[in-house]
Design an enzyme around this catalytic site. Structure first.
Site, mmCIF file in Angstrom:
data_model
loop_
_atom_site.group_PDB
_atom_site.id
_atom_site.type_symbol
_atom_site.label_atom_id
_atom_site.label_comp_id
_atom_site.label_asym_id
_atom_site.label_seq_id
_atom_site.Cartn_x
_atom_site.Cartn_y
_atom_site.Cartn_z
ATOM 1 N N GLY A 150 -23.383 -56.122 -14.610
ATOM 2 C CA GLY A 150 -22.997 -54.883 -13.949
ATOM 3 C C GLY A 150 -21.529 -54.836 -13.599
ATOM 4 N N ALA A 151 -20.658 -55.149 -14.570
ATOM 5 C CA ALA A 151 -19.236 -55.344 -14.265
ATOM 6 C C ALA A 151 -18.345 -54.197 -14.710
ATOM 7 C CB ALA A 151 -18.764 -56.650 -14.907
ATOM 8 N N ASN A 152 -18.919 -53.039 -15.016
ATOM 9 C CA ASN A 152 -18.066 -51.940 -15.472
ATOM 10 C C ASN A 152 -17.540 -51.081 -14.320
ATOM 11 O OD1 ASN A 152 -21.088 -51.091 -15.839
ATOM 12 N ND2 ASN A 152 -19.990 -49.194 -15.432
ATOM 13 N N SER A 153 -18.021 -51.340 -13.088
ATOM 14 C CA SER A 153 -17.540 -50.575 -11.945
ATOM 15 C C SER A 153 -17.743 -51.388 -10.669
ATOM 16 C CB SER A 153 -18.281 -49.232 -11.835
ATOM 17 O OG SER A 153 -19.663 -49.451 -11.589
ATOM 18 N N GLY A 154 -17.200 -50.885 -9.569
ATOM 19 C CA GLY A 154 -17.458 -51.441 -8.253
ATOM 20 C C GLY A 154 -17.117 -52.911 -8.095
ATOM 21 N N GLY A 170 -18.488 -55.597 -9.394
ATOM 22 C CA GLY A 170 -18.441 -56.382 -10.622
ATOM 23 C C GLY A 170 -17.113 -56.243 -11.328
ATOM 24 N N SER A 218 -27.571 -58.820 0.001
ATOM 25 C CA SER A 218 -27.141 -57.818 0.976
ATOM 26 C C SER A 218 -27.649 -58.210 2.356
ATOM 27 C CB SER A 218 -27.688 -56.444 0.604
ATOM 28 O OG SER A 218 -27.541 -55.520 1.667
ATOM 29 N N TYR A 235 -35.587 -51.806 -1.451
ATOM 30 C CA TYR A 235 -34.276 -52.416 -1.721
ATOM 31 C C TYR A 235 -34.116 -53.698 -0.916
ATOM 32 C CZ TYR A 235 -29.262 -53.227 -1.870
ATOM 33 O OH TYR A 235 -28.021 -53.816 -2.034
#
Length: 330
Positions: free
Chosen positions: A50-54, A56, A186, A211
């Site tokens: 999940g490294a394309n935003s935020g 990551g 989290s 979650y």
């Protein structure tokens, strides 16, 4: 009424600006612990989900700056390629010997066990070593939906997808030792529980509690894995990043009239992705945590866990059930 509303908004604006000023005045250089020395991670291969935003993407950018060879494992290949191009451009292709060849994009959909297995087969064929695995990707408070394999989406992606991914890559991590596994959880784990009678949330579903359940599962998984990795020179630690301004909250509905105030508050109080990524970067790269395993971190410091996150019998049972759910043969 209008005057009262305007006064309240102005007061909120003033307070937010004052707090934001204090925050930014006290903020130092946003670089990771471990010195932030270019070349610190040279020769090491890192996989980030999940490294394309935020978080990551921020983690990937810093580890690239430190000289790592970074693999972005992302569901949306087009968005990942775009992010990779921007990361390469930000580094100028030269800092710390990092060039375009040091950043790779691979398709990985954690909501599909088939995709996870295909990704791992390809990686094991192509990569001679894996020094750091960062389980970063996540789904947050989405409406009830199921993965390709019929799992509740948050539990399926946040826990089961990463569970299978990590297990399939353990052999490579062991042969690359000393190596590290970093799991992003989290603080909201505190509001979750592991209901073995309804792990798939088919009897009842609350997007917030589910979650939290998936994030509690991340911690229990980390602690059980740490026991299983004793003596292998592979460490695994889990972290919470704090409250960060990312697109993770896209499923949360905010009334239109409240959005300006929410945006102001998030700007004033929430961490930037780079700030939120600091503990991931620290656990992936810092010499300070060499040999440390099975611990829970926040703001680059070890923190205490609630008893339910340290229940060894629950952790073992969750591991055994997860093996059956993802189809791992003993």
């Amino acid at each position: 009424m209008a005057l009262a509303t305007a006064a309240a908004l102005l007061a909120a604006l003033g307070g937010a600006l004052w707090l934001a000023t204090r925050r930014f005045m006290g903020r130092g250089a946003q670089r990771p612990h471990g010195g932030g020395v270019p070349g610190l991670m040279r020769g090491k291969t890192v996989l980030i989900t999940g490294a394309n935003s935020g978080l990551g993407r921020a983690t990937a950018g810093e580890l690239l700056r430190l000289g790592a060879r970074v693999i972005l494992g992302c569901r949306d290949r087009a968005r990942a390629e775009e992010a990779a191009g921007q990361l390469r451009g930000a580094l100028g292709g030269a800092e710390a010997g990092v060039g375009p060849g040091q950043l790779l994009v691979r398709e990985l959909d954690l909501a599909s066990l088939r995709s996870v297995r295909a990704f791992c087969r390809e990686l094991l064929q192509e990569e001679p070593r894996l020094d750091v695995l960062i389980n970063n990707a996540g789904v947050f408070q989405c409406p009830y939906m199921k993965t390709e394999d019929g799992f509740e989406m948050q539990f399926g992606v946040n826990h089961l997808g990463h569970f299978l991914l990590t297990n399939l890559l353990l052999g490579l991590l062991k042969s690359s030792a000393p190596s590290r596994i970093v799991v992003v959880s989290s603080k909201l784990y505190k509001y979750g529980d592991i209901n073995f009678e309804d792990l798939n949330s088919e009897q009842s579903y609350n997007k917030s509690f589910c979650y939290s359940r998936s994030k509690l599962a991340n911690i229990l998984f980390t602690r059980e894995l740490a026991h299983r990795l004793e003596g292998t020179n592979v460490t695994v630690n889990v972290l919470h990043p704090g409250i960060v301004r990312t697109n993770l909250g896209r499923h949360i509905h905010i009334p239109l009239l409240a959005k300006p105030l929410f945006n102001l508050v998030s700007w004033a109080f929430f961490k930037t992705p780079l700030e939120g990524a600091q503990t991931s970067i620290y656990l992936a790269s810092s010499p300070d945590v060499e040999g440390v395993s099975g611990k829970y971190f926040g703001d680059c410091k070890e923190e205490e866990l609630l008893p339910k996150a340290m229940d060894e019998s629950v952790a073992r049972k969750l591991w055994d059930i997860s093996e059956v759910m993802v189809g791992i043969l003993k």
